[in-house]
Design an enzyme around this catalytic site. Structure first.
Site, PDB file in Angstrom:
ATOM      1  N   SER A  26       0.854  -1.188   0.000  1.00 25.11           N
ATOM      2  CA  SER A  26       0.000   0.000   0.000  1.00 25.11           C
ATOM      3  C   SER A  26       0.887   1.234   0.000  1.00 25.11           C
ATOM      4  O   SER A  26       1.981   1.224   0.588  1.00 25.11           O
ATOM      5  CB  SER A  26      -0.902   0.016   1.241  1.00 25.11           C
ATOM      6  OG  SER A  26      -1.477   1.294   1.436  1.00 25.11           O
ATOM      7  N   TYR A  29      -1.723  -0.266  10.331  1.00 26.36           N
ATOM      8  CA  TYR A  29      -1.849  -0.742   8.951  1.00 26.36           C
ATOM      9  C   TYR A  29      -0.616  -0.362   8.139  1.00 26.36           C
ATOM     10  O   TYR A  29      -0.020  -1.199   7.449  1.00 26.36           O
ATOM     11  CB  TYR A  29      -3.098  -0.163   8.292  1.00 26.36           C
ATOM     12  CG  TYR A  29      -3.219  -0.520   6.829  1.00 26.36           C
ATOM     13  CD1 TYR A  29      -3.614  -1.802   6.439  1.00 26.36           C
ATOM     14  CD2 TYR A  29      -2.926   0.408   5.831  1.00 26.36           C
ATOM     15  CE1 TYR A  29      -3.708  -2.144   5.099  1.00 26.36           C
ATOM     16  CE2 TYR A  29      -3.016   0.072   4.488  1.00 26.36           C
ATOM     17  CZ  TYR A  29      -3.411  -1.203   4.136  1.00 26.36           C
ATOM     18  OH  TYR A  29      -3.495  -1.551   2.797  1.00 26.36           O
TER      19      TYR A  29
END
Length: 251
Positions: free
Chosen positions: A145, A159
């Site tokens: 990501s 995250y």
């Protein structure tokens, strides 16, 4: 038409939905036989397999929880038993539990720990298990990501760190496996047009979309295309790299 991955066997984790389905189909379109893993949606996984077989390749679905590192060895073993070998590992399965800052008294620490288990430790276990069976010239690709390298807004610490850790491990693995010409790379995806993102469309804070140079969601085919490149013959000299497919979020 030439199919660049004919004769290859690929495993796509989390292949029963969203980006995983797109990657599995893109690899099959290039002639690869494809195994997908799933954790709960057996019916969806079966439908994906049916579609892959219709393309003229072999395909199977295997239930495996990436949040349990002990599941990795059996998963890889089943792929080899069913399809004869493994040439390409795509670590796609992941979760994204964001929104609360680390000092929020209501943050769910158990959920954050589970996120680490799936996004980081499960990926590492898959890489370790696959490295034992991949042939020389094999490929390992993990879906990351843009938050793994750039934090543009609060509430993403766990995250983002879980994805950043995968980058570090992949670079180390690239060094370890380079003597066998096994490449190890990360594709850093941005916001994608998936069912998981459907509920957030039109509701995201302006700063999130404005942090991208291209103000739209990524098409799944755009991210899957990067995976196919890294898995194919033209990706053989790309290793230890991070390929950004996130609309300029990390620019």
């Amino acid at each position: 038409m030439s199919k660049s991955l004919s004769g290859k066997v690929a495993l796509v984790t989390g292949g029963s939905r969203g980006l995983g389905v797109a990657i599995a189909n893109a690899l099959a379109d290039e002639g690869a036989d494809v195994a997908i893993s799933y954790v709960a949606s057996e019916e969806k996984a079966a439908a994906v397999v049916k579609g892959l077989i219709a393309k003229g390749v072999r395909a199977i679905a295997i239930e495996a929880d990436q949040g349990d590192p002990d599941a990795s060895e059996p998963l890889i073993r089943k792929v080899v038993e069913k399809l004869g070998k493994l040439d390409i590992l795509v670590n796609n399965a992941a979760v994204a539990w964001q929104g609360k800052t680390i000092d929020d008294p209501e943050i769910d620490n158990a959920a954050m720990d589970r996120q680490w288990a799936i996004n980081t430790f499960g990926v590492i276990a898959n890489i370790r298990a696959a490295a034992k069976v991949l042939p020389d010239g094999g490929r390992i690709i993990s879906i990351g990501s843009g938050l793994g390298t750039r934090i543009a807004f609060p509430g993403t610490a766990d995250y983002a760190a879980s994805k950043a850790a995968v980058i570090g491990y992949s670079r180390g693995a690239a060094r370890d496996l380079g003597g066998r010409n096994i490449t190890v790379n990360v594709v850093q995806a941005g916001m994608m047009d998936t069912d998981m993102a459907a509920g957030s469309k039109g509701k995201l804070p302006p700063i999130i979309m404005e942090s991208h140079a291209i103000h739209r969601y990524a098409k799944l085919s755009e991210v899957a295309g990067a995976v196919v490149f890294l898995a194919g013959p033209h990706g053989g000299f790309t290793t230890g790299s991070v390929i950004d497919v996130n609309g300029g979020f990390t620019a």
